[in-house]
Scaffold this motif. Sequence first.
Motif, PDB file in Angstrom:
ATOM      1  N   GLY A 120      23.553 -13.034  15.454  1.00 51.62           N
ATOM      2  CA  GLY A 120      24.692 -12.539  16.219  1.00 51.62           C
ATOM      3  C   GLY A 120      25.248 -11.213  15.747  1.00 51.62           C
ATOM      4  N   ALA A 121      24.571 -10.551  14.839  1.00 55.87           N
ATOM      5  CA  ALA A 121      25.082  -9.312  14.245  1.00 55.87           C
ATOM      6  C   ALA A 121      24.776  -8.107  15.118  1.00 55.87           C
ATOM      7  N   ASP A 122      25.474  -7.034  14.826  1.00 58.55           N
ATOM      8  CA  ASP A 122      25.148  -5.731  15.398  1.00 58.55           C
ATOM      9  C   ASP A 122      23.758  -5.330  14.902  1.00 58.55           C
ATOM     10  N   GLY A 123      22.899  -4.906  15.806  1.00 59.12           N
ATOM     11  CA  GLY A 123      21.527  -4.589  15.426  1.00 59.12           C
ATOM     12  C   GLY A 123      21.360  -3.321  14.612  1.00 59.12           C
ATOM     13  N   GLY A 124      22.471  -2.661  14.273  1.00 56.66           N
ATOM     14  CA  GLY A 124      22.377  -1.404  13.540  1.00 56.66           C
ATOM     15  C   GLY A 124      21.960  -1.540  12.092  1.00 56.66           C
ATOM     16  N   LEU A 125      22.085  -2.699  11.504  1.00 56.00           N
ATOM     17  CA  LEU A 125      21.660  -2.911  10.117  1.00 56.00           C
ATOM     18  C   LEU A 125      20.155  -3.118  10.097  1.00 56.00           C
ATOM     19  N   ARG A 126      19.445  -2.246   9.358  1.00 58.45           N
ATOM     20  CA  ARG A 126      17.985  -2.309   9.352  1.00 58.45           C
ATOM     21  C   ARG A 126      17.442  -2.195   7.936  1.00 58.45           C
ATOM     22  N   ALA A 127      16.447  -3.008   7.645  1.00 59.01           N
ATOM     23  CA  ALA A 127      15.697  -2.951   6.391  1.00 59.01           C
ATOM     24  C   ALA A 127      14.469  -3.834   6.577  1.00 59.01           C
ATOM     25  N   PRO A 128      13.413  -3.623   5.786  1.00 59.43           N
ATOM     26  CA  PRO A 128      12.208  -4.443   5.935  1.00 59.43           C
ATOM     27  C   PRO A 128      12.457  -5.928   5.723  1.00 59.43           C
ATOM     28  N   TRP A 129      13.508  -6.246   4.954  1.00 61.77           N
ATOM     29  CA  TRP A 129      13.799  -7.644   4.627  1.00 61.77           C
ATOM     30  C   TRP A 129      14.939  -8.214   5.473  1.00 61.77           C
ATOM     31  N   ILE A 130      15.330  -7.528   6.550  1.00 59.91           N
ATOM     32  CA  ILE A 130      16.357  -8.032   7.469  1.00 59.91           C
ATOM     33  C   ILE A 130      15.699  -8.519   8.751  1.00 59.91           C
ATOM     34  N   GLU A 131      16.084  -9.701   9.184  1.00 60.16           N
ATOM     35  CA  GLU A 131      15.644 -10.247  10.478  1.00 60.16           C
ATOM     36  C   GLU A 131      16.878 -10.475  11.344  1.00 60.16           C
ATOM     37  N   HIS A 132      16.854  -9.953  12.551  1.00 60.85           N
ATOM     38  CA  HIS A 132      17.949 -10.157  13.501  1.00 60.85           C
ATOM     39  C   HIS A 132      17.578 -11.263  14.487  1.00 60.85           C
ATOM     40  N   ARG A 133      18.538 -12.142  14.759  1.00 56.97           N
ATOM     41  CA  ARG A 133      18.376 -13.152  15.793  1.00 56.97           C
ATOM     42  C   ARG A 133      19.606 -13.118  16.701  1.00 56.97           C
ATOM     43  N   PRO A 134      19.397 -13.209  18.001  1.00 54.35           N
ATOM     44  CA  PRO A 134      20.557 -13.268  18.903  1.00 54.35           C
ATOM     45  C   PRO A 134      21.255 -14.615  18.744  1.00 54.35           C
ATOM     46  N   TRP A 135      22.575 -14.600  18.902  1.00 55.52           N
ATOM     47  CA  TRP A 135      23.305 -15.867  18.846  1.00 55.52           C
ATOM     48  C   TRP A 135      23.316 -16.518  20.220  1.00 55.52           C
ATOM     49  N   SER A 136      23.181 -17.843  20.246  1.00 55.80           N
ATOM     50  CA  SER A 136      23.446 -18.615  21.458  1.00 55.80           C
ATOM     51  C   SER A 136      23.955 -19.975  21.022  1.00 55.80           C
ATOM     52  N   LEU A 137      24.745 -20.587  21.864  1.00 57.91           N
ATOM     53  CA  LEU A 137      25.280 -21.907  21.543  1.00 57.91           C
ATOM     54  C   LEU A 137      24.157 -22.927  21.395  1.00 57.91           C
ATOM     55  N   ALA A 138      23.109 -22.781  22.205  1.00 59.11           N
ATOM     56  CA  ALA A 138      21.997 -23.730  22.170  1.00 59.11           C
ATOM     57  C   ALA A 138      21.206 -23.642  20.872  1.00 59.11           C
ATOM     58  N   SER A 139      21.091 -22.440  20.287  1.00 59.25           N
ATOM     59  CA  SER A 139      20.255 -22.268  19.086  1.00 59.25           C
ATOM     60  C   SER A 139      21.065 -22.251  17.792  1.00 59.25           C
ATOM     61  N   GLU A 140      22.389 -22.256  17.885  1.00 56.99           N
ATOM     62  CA  GLU A 140      23.228 -22.075  16.704  1.00 56.99           C
ATOM     63  C   GLU A 140      22.939 -23.109  15.609  1.00 56.99           C
ATOM     64  N   ALA A 141      22.920 -24.386  15.946  1.00 53.63           N
ATOM     65  CA  ALA A 141      22.722 -25.428  14.940  1.00 53.63           C
ATOM     66  C   ALA A 141      21.360 -25.289  14.257  1.00 53.63           C
ATOM     67  N   GLY A 142      20.336 -24.967  15.031  1.00 56.61           N
ATOM     68  CA  GLY A 142      19.009 -24.789  14.452  1.00 56.61           C
ATOM     69  C   GLY A 142      18.924 -23.584  13.558  1.00 56.61           C
ATOM     70  N   ASP A 143      19.593 -22.502  13.950  1.00 53.16           N
ATOM     71  CA  ASP A 143      19.591 -21.303  13.112  1.00 53.16           C
ATOM     72  C   ASP A 143      20.247 -21.578  11.763  1.00 53.16           C
ATOM     73  N   VAL A 144      21.404 -22.239  11.789  1.00 50.26           N
ATOM     74  CA  VAL A 144      22.090 -22.537  10.525  1.00 50.26           C
ATOM     75  C   VAL A 144      21.233 -23.443   9.638  1.00 50.26           C
ATOM     76  N   ALA A 145      20.561 -24.410  10.252  1.00 50.69           N
ATOM     77  CA  ALA A 145      19.720 -25.330   9.479  1.00 50.69           C
ATOM     78  C   ALA A 145      18.454 -24.672   8.959  1.00 50.69           C
ATOM     79  N   SER A 146      18.139 -23.468   9.420  1.00 50.42           N
ATOM     80  CA  SER A 146      16.953 -22.763   8.927  1.00 50.42           C
ATOM     81  C   SER A 146      17.253 -21.969   7.656  1.00 50.42           C
ATOM     82  N   PHE A 147      18.522 -21.848   7.299  1.00 57.22           N
ATOM     83  CA  PHE A 147      18.895 -21.068   6.121  1.00 57.22           C
ATOM     84  C   PHE A 147      18.657 -21.866   4.840  1.00 57.22           C
TER      85      PHE A 147
END
Length: 353
Positions: A223-250
């Motif tokens: 859900g972050a602003d896509g302006g932060l970039r580095a080889p070790w950064i992965e961006h994922r869009p936020w959605s209510l449907a995927s939120e629980a799964g995203d948190v559980a992937s950490f």
Amino acid sequence: MEGTPPLRVLGETAYPLTVASARARIANFAPFLLAHGVDLRYEPTLTEREYATLTSTAPAVKKAVVLAGAAARALQRRSDGWLSLVHRLRLLSPVPGMDPPRHLDLYDLDDALFLGSAGPANRRFGWAKQEASRCVSYMSTARQVVAGNSFLADRAKQYARNVEVVPTCVDPARQQLRVHVASEVTEVGWIGSHTTTEYVRAVLPAFERLNASGVRAKLVLVGADGGLRAPWIEHRPWSLASEAGDVASFDIGIMPLPDTEWVRGKCGYKLLQYFAAGVPAVASPVGVNTALIGSDHGLLASSTDQWFSALERLITDVDERRERGAAARTFVEREFSYERWAPTLAALMRAVR
């Protein structure tokens, strides 16, 4: 009492379910309150599409049309015999007599709105939103203010007759758990919005050092602003449907914060989400973070050196991650679940009936 009709409460807010506070403070509380004799109806004045328009760079005329439509719908809403509750703001712009209202039973506050907080897309319209003055009016008018933490409660007591703390909660039973296993790359996660992405910048030097030293850590930003970039950064869009799964992937969650008065009003929802998934966290020692992290749910860090050390410690020790994650899950089940706080909130609502 069996056979007694439930107490009906109309929970109004400008914010749709895509806004975390609307879900956590009203919508998700509703089924738990019903078991205690309270029928809480969540009524946002903005649709998800309308809210997205208002928080975008859309033309001012288009935003004005959206605001006018929301006010018209709110004016037509019937709530005879219902207690009135407003979370944060009923409308995003003031309408005399409607917002702030002349009568209000309960006001729910989970941010330091009395300081004003127009987002970047609407900063030039801050004079029109009048958020700080309206927040004070809400607190002065309401028969009961429900604050998300003690900092907000202390400030509310300057204006309100009755103030009680009901923290932001989570439902651990609906959150899938992280299974902690050793892996080549550790996923360190952050979940938030475009407006809070700036807080992440403070920890980027620590991630640079980690990866330069051979510790493989990926920073997952949801859900972050896509302006932060580095080889070790992965961006994922936020959605209510995927939120629980995203948190559980950490493997580890982070909550970096600057020490400001606005931030001290925050209620630690990110940490509670991580904990519900059994994910330990590293966080800045600001506001409620200090109390939530405690001694066994994660680690606190202020400087780059402290962030580096805390992250390295958890990244290289899967057993510690597993133990702290389990302790964190038990902690939210006991202290920050809807089951724990629904009886208290229901009692506050009945007291103003």
